[in-house]
Design an enzyme around this catalytic site. Structure first.
Site, PDB file in Angstrom:
ATOM      1  N   CYS A  17       2.942 -23.597  24.159  1.00 56.24           N
ATOM      2  CA  CYS A  17       2.104 -23.193  25.202  1.00 56.24           C
ATOM      3  C   CYS A  17       2.700 -24.323  26.565  1.00 56.24           C
ATOM      4  O   CYS A  17       2.736 -23.342  28.049  1.00 56.24           O
ATOM      5  CB  CYS A  17       0.683 -24.109  25.196  1.00 56.24           C
ATOM      6  SG  CYS A  17      -0.742 -23.387  23.913  1.00 56.24           S
ATOM      7  N   ASP A 411      31.412 -54.272  31.734  1.00 53.24           N
ATOM      8  CA  ASP A 411      31.365 -55.566  32.626  1.00 53.24           C
ATOM      9  C   ASP A 411      31.875 -57.392  31.889  1.00 53.24           C
ATOM     10  O   ASP A 411      30.209 -56.734  31.417  1.00 53.24           O
ATOM     11  CB  ASP A 411      30.532 -55.302  33.459  1.00 53.24           C
ATOM     12  CG  ASP A 411      30.443 -56.358  34.833  1.00 53.24           C
ATOM     13  OD1 ASP A 411      32.121 -57.110  35.221  1.00 53.24           O
ATOM     14  OD2 ASP A 411      29.229 -57.159  34.853  1.00 53.24           O
ATOM     15  N   ASP A 601      25.811 -55.005  34.904  1.00 48.65           N
ATOM     16  CA  ASP A 601      23.850 -55.392  35.493  1.00 48.65           C
ATOM     17  C   ASP A 601      24.235 -55.128  36.765  1.00 48.65           C
ATOM     18  O   ASP A 601      23.297 -55.647  37.584  1.00 48.65           O
ATOM     19  CB  ASP A 601      23.909 -56.714  34.934  1.00 48.65           C
ATOM     20  CG  ASP A 601      24.718 -58.162  35.418  1.00 48.65           C
ATOM     21  OD1 ASP A 601      25.599 -57.616  35.084  1.00 48.65           O
ATOM     22  OD2 ASP A 601      24.564 -59.428  35.750  1.00 48.65           O
TER      23      ASP A 601
END
Length: 704
Positions: A17, A411, A601
């Site tokens: 569907c 990082d 970040d």
């Protein structure tokens, strides 16, 4: 400008569907992207030409496919009522089917009812309890697409109309119970599937229920209770103890510990005070907080979480697209097999009735419910489980790509480390208690936003500051001020040298040293460092156990980089890099056919996050990093990274198990039915059980 529209869909009852509806909406002019989520009955549509006319066209397309649609003005409103309506309807239909099917099967225990009563009971089951199959089949035929409803309709209708003819001709070979039992078992399977899929989507429902319906908002100088939807940016609100915080904001007054577990997965309440950010949907555990609203509606953290989870749940992986292609040709193939089976049994079998029953069994057992549910249910559970842990995954492609990753690149500042200095050591060089020395140093820096100053203030948190007079900031060197008539200096070695004060050699890689002096005398030295995050060593060890290489890329100096790298046990370290060097590293590795996951970040990490195969953004970082990354960690906990890899492996292992089971079941089931080894009743029960097994297997992901 692109706009995202959300529609609630009512009437979908299988994955096909959603697939057909998705194709119908995608064909409309102005629609750029569409995702239909069968599990939560919602559609997410991206358009570059939003207008009331387009909205109406979408609603019309939904109706033409046989469903009801509704434009959602506020996507944070729970969609539970529509689920309850569907659930109630399914329960009623199942109850009716059971009540009127039982008399039809009483002959199995020696009771017999008249043909007229059989006809009455079978008609109720066939055309009332089973009306949804006829409606769905009609729309399937209109769009020239076969689905499982068409198979059920054809099989049960054959049994019903053959028996109806027998009643009219006053013959005794009636098979009303065949169609009635199959419809009842299919409805039972749907009922159980619905309960299971509702359970699969508890994560999103839980998130939606976090936002309280009302809030205390300042109006005309006093706090009044108003609907949360009426809150505006800049409003001042009050949150009492153990109340949910209604929207994102900044604390203007008060202190508390805020339970963020439902948003970030952090089990321990987090201390919050003046100037700290709070997230809507979290809980104030004590005292009263006064907030200034910073984000509402689609800008809020809670909204973004729900949007990301729903979009990820509705996304398709390459394996799902393959399943969709197979499903598209599966029903026509089954119809051909059923017709061939009927012809063969009609020629070589004992009776016409036997040929009919065997062909009905083929139609019923071949319903591809399990095949259609194999991938979507696993995806929904996986995304919900990830969200509960504080992991937001933008799309299924990212989750699937994790299985190919060779290296995880980090990082340093703000990712492997906390991104803020902490006071880790103090040494009193005079006959003064360390507590008093800390009070002097913190008081001299009260109100400062310098990173080193914040370390002192955090260490001194909650204590009373000393009164400072004649305060002066000495840029690049430190500060000075008078406390209780004495002049103090706090700062670097350079400042001490200017004051003709000898300092001991105290250099340590990765640490900064701050000195406190008074009247030419050195009183204390303090060491501060940006420390590794908790569980960093454990997280990197787990990644290594998973066969992944870990790498640090940082712009910091080599001494500091290696000091941190050695503490967390990272494999390779590259220091003194520019942002472009990080991108070049990622591209160079991928040029050598290695797949990279990047964790960052900051703003400078954005390009590398976007360039990597998979990007992880720390939730405490910048919006640029979160937008560029495909996975966001809602709390800065590195142990979430290996958990995401483990979830990825487990999710696709379960999808493979589901698909293997579905293909084996359909293949073996069709074979047994074609050889007359399965009655229609057993075929219907087996088909329902197969679908339920797939859903229950997917629910194993809730255990993480």
């Amino acid at each position: 400008m692109n706009q995202t529209l959300h529609f609630k869909i009512m009437g979908m009852h299988c994955v096909s569907c959603a697939t057909h509806l998705e194709a119908a909406i995608a064909s409309l002019k102005g629609v750029q992207k569409v995702q239909v989520n069968f599990v939560n009955n919602k559609t997410i549509i991206e358009t570059d030409s939003p207008s009331p006319a387009l909205n109406q066209n979408i609603l019309n397309a939904i109706k033409e496919q046989g469903y009801e649609g509704e434009l959602l003005k506020n996507t944070l409103l729970p969609y539970e009522p529509s689920h309850q309506t569907s659930y109630r309807s399914s329960t009623i239909n199942l109850g009716i089917a059971i009540v009127f099917t039982l008399p039809l099967v009483t002959h199995m225990i020696g009771f017999h009812i008249s043909p007229t009563l059989q006809l009455f009971c079978a008609t109720i089951v066939q055309f009332w309890a089973g009306r949804r199959f006829y409606k769905a089949s009609w729309f399937a035929l209109k769009r020239l697409h076969g689905d499982m409803d068409l198979l059920v309709t054809m099989g049960t209708s054959a049994a019903y109309f053959y028996s109806l003819t027998a009643v009219i001709l006053h013959k005794n070979d009636l098979y009303f119970e065949v169609g009635a039992v199959v419809i009842t078992l299919v409805l039972l399977g749907r009922f159980l599937e619905d309960r299971a899929t509702r359970s699969a989507n508890t994560a999103v429902r839980s998130l939606m229920q976090l936002a309280p319906p009302t809030a205390l908002v300042e109006r005309d100088g006093e706090y009044k209770e108003i609907p949360t939807q009426e809150i505006k940016k800049g409003d001042h609100i009050m949150v009492k103890s153990w109340q949910h915080i209604p929207v994102d904001g900044i604390i203007s007054d008060g202190v508390s510990e805020v339970d963020e577990s439902m948003i970030t997965g952090e089990s321990v309440p987090v201390f919050k005070g003046l100037g700290d950010k709070v997230i809507g949907g979290t809980t104030n555990t004590f005292g009263i907080l006064y907030l200034i609203v910073t984000a509402i509606d689609h800008e809020s953290t809670l909204f973004r979480m729900i949007r990301l989870v729903e979009e990820a749940q509705a996304s398709h992986s390459p394996i799902q697209k393959l399943v969709d292609q197979i499903s598209a040709i599966f029903v026509p193939i089954v119809l051909i097999i059923s017709l061939v089976t009927f012809g063969v049994w009609y020629v070589i079998g004992p009776t016409f009735q036997q040929a009919m029953l065997v062909s009905i069994s083929v139609l019923v057992v071949a319903c591809p419910c399990a095949l259609g549910l194999a991938t979507p249910t696993a995806i929904v559970v996986a995304m919900g489980t990830a969200a509960k842990k504080g992991i937001l995954i933008k799309d299924l492609t990212s989750l699937e790509a994790l299985r190919k990753i060779d290296q995880v690149v980090f990082d340093k500042t703000g990712t492997l480390t906390r991104g803020e200095f902490s006071l880790i050591f103090s040494d009193a060089l005079a006959e003064i208690p360390e507590e008093q020395l800390l009070a002097l140093a913190a008081s001299l820096q009260k109100g400062s936003e310098h990173p080193l100053a914040r370390a002192f203030l955090k260490a001194f948190k909650g204590q009373k500051f000393l009164n400072v007079k004649n305060f002066r900031s000495l840029p690049g060197r430190g500060v000075t001020g008078t406390i209780r008539g004495r002049v103090y200096y706090l700062g670097s070695q350079k400042l001490m040298t200017e004051q003709n004060i000898q300092v001991p050699l105290s250099f340590k890689a990765g640490q900064s040293t701050v000195y406190l002096a008074e009247n030419g005398n050195l009183l204390a030295l303090f060491r501060l460092a940006d420390m590794p995050r908790k569980k960093a060593l454990e997280a990197l060890n787990t990644l290594r156990d998973l066969g992944l290489k870990t790498v640090m890329l940082t712009g910091d100096n080599k001494e500091t980089a290696y000091a941190i790298g050695n503490k967390v046990g990272i494999d390779d370290i590259f220091a003194q890099l520019q942002p472009k060097d990080k991108i070049n590293y990622v591209k160079a590795q991928e040029h050598h056919h290695l797949h990279i996951a990047m964790v960052g970040d900051g703003v400078n990490d954005g390009p590398a996050l976007a360039a990597a195969t998979v990007g992880f953004a720390m939730g405490s970082g910048s919006d640029v990093a979160m937008d560029a990354a495909s996975i966001t960690l809602m709390r800065p906990s590195l142990d979430l990274i290996p958990k995401t890899f483990i979830l990825s492996n487990k999710t696709f292992r379960i999808i493979q198990e589901n698909l293997l089971w579905a293909f084996l079941f359909n293949g073996i089931g069709i074979g047994l039915a074609a050889f007359g080894k399965l009655s229609p009743e057993v075929a219907g029960a087996s088909m329902a059980a197969s679908s339920l097994i797939v859903v229950l297997n997917s629910l194993r992901l809730k255990r993480g």
